[in-house]
Design an enzyme around this catalytic site. Structure first.
Site, mmCIF file in Angstrom:
data_model
loop_
_atom_site.group_PDB
_atom_site.id
_atom_site.type_symbol
_atom_site.label_atom_id
_atom_site.label_comp_id
_atom_site.label_asym_id
_atom_site.label_seq_id
_atom_site.Cartn_x
_atom_site.Cartn_y
_atom_site.Cartn_z
ATOM 1 N N LYS A 1 41.810 27.470 44.365
ATOM 2 C CA LYS A 1 40.663 28.281 43.922
ATOM 3 C C LYS A 1 39.477 27.378 43.588
ATOM 4 O O LYS A 1 39.639 26.159 43.461
ATOM 5 C CB LYS A 1 41.069 29.107 42.703
ATOM 6 C CG LYS A 1 41.479 28.274 41.494
ATOM 7 C CD LYS A 1 42.070 29.149 40.401
ATOM 8 C CE LYS A 1 42.515 28.301 39.229
ATOM 9 N NZ LYS A 1 43.214 29.114 38.215
ATOM 10 N N ARG B 1 45.336 38.463 29.522
ATOM 11 C CA ARG B 1 44.205 38.352 30.437
ATOM 12 C C ARG B 1 44.490 39.378 31.527
ATOM 13 O O ARG B 1 44.263 40.553 31.300
ATOM 14 C CB ARG B 1 44.107 36.903 30.940
ATOM 15 C CG ARG B 1 42.755 36.549 31.476
ATOM 16 C CD ARG B 1 42.610 35.079 31.805
ATOM 17 N NE ARG B 1 43.568 34.636 32.833
ATOM 18 C CZ ARG B 1 43.600 33.402 33.353
ATOM 19 N NH1 ARG B 1 42.740 32.492 32.944
ATOM 20 N NH2 ARG B 1 44.478 33.077 34.290
ATOM 21 N N TYR C 1 16.659 9.922 25.961
ATOM 22 C CA TYR C 1 16.144 11.085 25.217
ATOM 23 C C TYR C 1 16.796 11.171 23.842
ATOM 24 O O TYR C 1 18.003 10.923 23.705
ATOM 25 C CB TYR C 1 16.459 12.370 25.972
ATOM 26 C CG TYR C 1 15.623 12.576 27.215
ATOM 27 C CD1 TYR C 1 14.236 12.708 27.131
ATOM 28 C CD2 TYR C 1 16.223 12.649 28.464
ATOM 29 C CE1 TYR C 1 13.479 12.895 28.273
ATOM 30 C CE2 TYR C 1 15.477 12.845 29.613
ATOM 31 C CZ TYR C 1 14.089 12.974 29.511
ATOM 32 O OH TYR C 1 13.337 13.163 30.635
ATOM 33 N N MET D 1 18.959 14.207 33.320
ATOM 34 C CA MET D 1 19.199 15.054 34.486
ATOM 35 C C MET D 1 19.694 14.240 35.679
ATOM 36 O O MET D 1 20.621 14.646 36.381
ATOM 37 C CB MET D 1 17.910 15.813 34.849
ATOM 38 C CG MET D 1 18.094 16.763 36.022
ATOM 39 S SD MET D 1 16.564 17.549 36.532
ATOM 40 C CE MET D 1 16.387 18.814 35.295
HETATM 41 C C1 LIG Z 1 44.456 28.482 38.085
HETATM 42 C C2 LIG Z 1 45.762 29.146 38.164
HETATM 43 C C3 LIG Z 1 46.911 28.407 38.409
HETATM 44 C C4 LIG Z 1 46.913 26.902 38.483
HETATM 45 O O1 LIG Z 1 46.656 26.363 37.206
HETATM 46 P P1 LIG Z 1 46.713 24.777 36.921
HETATM 47 O O2 LIG Z 1 46.668 24.664 35.459
HETATM 48 O O3 LIG Z 1 45.525 24.186 37.589
HETATM 49 O O4 LIG Z 1 47.981 24.305 37.528
HETATM 50 C C5 LIG Z 1 48.108 29.093 38.563
HETATM 51 N N1 LIG Z 1 48.144 30.445 38.469
HETATM 52 C C6 LIG Z 1 47.049 31.185 38.216
HETATM 53 C C7 LIG Z 1 47.173 32.664 38.099
HETATM 54 C C8 LIG Z 1 45.825 30.557 38.050
HETATM 55 O O5 LIG Z 1 44.741 31.298 37.792
#
Ligand SMILES: *Cc1c(COP(=O)(O)O)cnc(C)c1O
Length: 383
Positions: free
Chosen positions: A41, A136, A267, A315
């Site tokens: 992802k 969630r 800065y 930046m």
């Molecule tokens: C992101 C995610 C993972 C992987 O998580 P990691 O901590 O990067 O291994 C697995 N399952 C779901 C549902 C996720 O959203």
């Protein structure tokens, strides 16, 4: 000449990490070893979908959130399973799932309704998600079995193919008791339901014996961060687990000078030199995705020597202490994180964040180079 900043993605490191994780699973887990969904992802945690498809060629499946990313996998030649971790968002998505043979998560009643009202040419594979305590996504424990029954009805009608069970841990990285509690809820609620199971993220996958304790069907683990060479744990480094960084963020010094005693850097004048201090200006700033809240002391490597960031990140630039690197000059190589530099986790920690965020946040303006495997030796990849 473009600015010297560069993100290098190491395809062989992706393959190595996958092999390492699979090796740990076969040593410690059940027979047969669980199958692996490599999680790609968020543009493969910032590494790019296409390099990930190549690096994870030996994975059993690829998992992501974005339908477009799934389609890109198919277009890049991936013919194995693909899993949408949040499932689909609207009825029109079902056609795309059908066309590209994408497995979907089903986490809410609305998705079941869309499937019940929809039509497919081939049965879709699915995992029905349980909220086992993270609060969630997922069906509540008291609604889960009814949802699963509806999924099995869809299977009988030919809308769904394989139907499995999944859940996600909130604290697999830091609380084994909490995690065991979620696993217990999962085992109770899914007891006797047919189909494969998928529960383990990186932290759970890397926890000795956890995957081995998951029963109820063919198992699929879902590691993400560890496959990119990041650690999900505060206290266990990726290196100590035999993992290699899959991304190196590098740049060069574009200026060096000496700040006099009492002189302040950048800065806000956040860093005041106690004595005359030689510093180098690095072509990397928060517009490149480097965290602006990196404090003085954040590790950085110049000419292969580990030193520290001084003052506030701007930046387009940041300042490094050249005290331990007297040989540094304009053009000296700098590693912000990755091979030859601090790990992304070491940079993230003083910034109050995690390696995941830094990897995902490398900015579009940073040129990419994909190194190794079947990848072209050099290609500019949009993130
Ligand atoms: C992101 C995610 C993972 C992987 O998580 P990691 O901590 O990067 O291994 C697995 N399952 C779901 C549902 C996720 O959203």
């Amino acid at each position: 000449m473009p600015r010297p900043i560069l993100a290098t993605v190491h395809v062989p490191a992706l393959s190595h990490n996958l092999e390492t994780v699979a090796g740990m699973l076969s040593r410690s887990a059940t027979v047969p070893r669980p199958s692996v969904w490599a999680v790609i992802k968020a543009n493969a945690y910032g590494h790019g979908i296409e390099p990930a498809v190549e690096g994870f060629a030996q994975a059993d499946g690829l998992a992501m959130l974005d339908l477009d990313e799934a389609v890109r996998c198919r277009e890049h030649g991936w013919s194995g399973p693909l899993l949408l971790l949040e499932g689909f968002f609207e009825p029109a998505d079902i056609e795309v799932l059908d066309h590209y043979r994408i497995t979907t998560a089903i986490h809410c009643a609305e998705q079941l309704e869309m499937l019940e009202a929809g039509q497919v040419r081939h049965a879709l594979d699915a995992f029905v998600k349980l909220n086992s305590g993270m609060h969630r996504l997922g069906f509540q424990p008291d609604q889960y079995r009814a949802a699963y029954r509806r999924a099995l009805d869809l299977q009988a009608e030919g809308v769904l193919g394989a139907v499995g069970k999944m859940t996600h841990f909130a604290r697999a990285d830091d609380d084994p008791v909490e995690t065991a509690g979620q696993l217990r809820v999962f085992a109770q609620v899914t007891e006797g339901l047919p189909g494969p199971v998928s529960v383990c993220n990186s932290a759970a996958t890397l926890t000795e014996g956890l995957a081995a304790g998951v029963s109820g069907g063919e198992q699929w683990v879902r590691p993400g961060i560890c496959l990119y060479g990041g650690s999900p744990f505060d206290e266990r480094s990726a290196e100590s687990m035999g993992l290699r960084p899959a991304m190196t963020l590098s740049s060069r010094l574009i200026s060096t000078h000496t700040v006099p005693a009492g002189g302040a850097v950048g800065y806000g004048h956040c860093y005041v030199a106690e004595r005359a201090t030689r510093v180098g200006v690095v072509a990397c700033g928060y517009a490149d995705g480097y965290p602006r809240h990196a404090p003085t002391g954040t590790p950085i490597t110049v000419e292969g020597v580990r030193t520290r960031v001084l003052g506030r990140v701007s930046m387009d630039m940041l300042v490094a202490d050249l005290d331990p690197v007297p040989q540094a000059r304009v053009g000296s190589p700098v590693v912000l994180w990755g091979e030859g530099g601090p790990s992304v986790d070491e940079v993230a920690r003083p910034c109050g964040t995690i390696g995941y965020e830094l990897l995902c946040a490398v900015a579009p303006r940073v040129p990419r180079r994909v190194q190794g495997a079947g990848a072209a030796p050099s290609s500019d990849e949009g993130p």
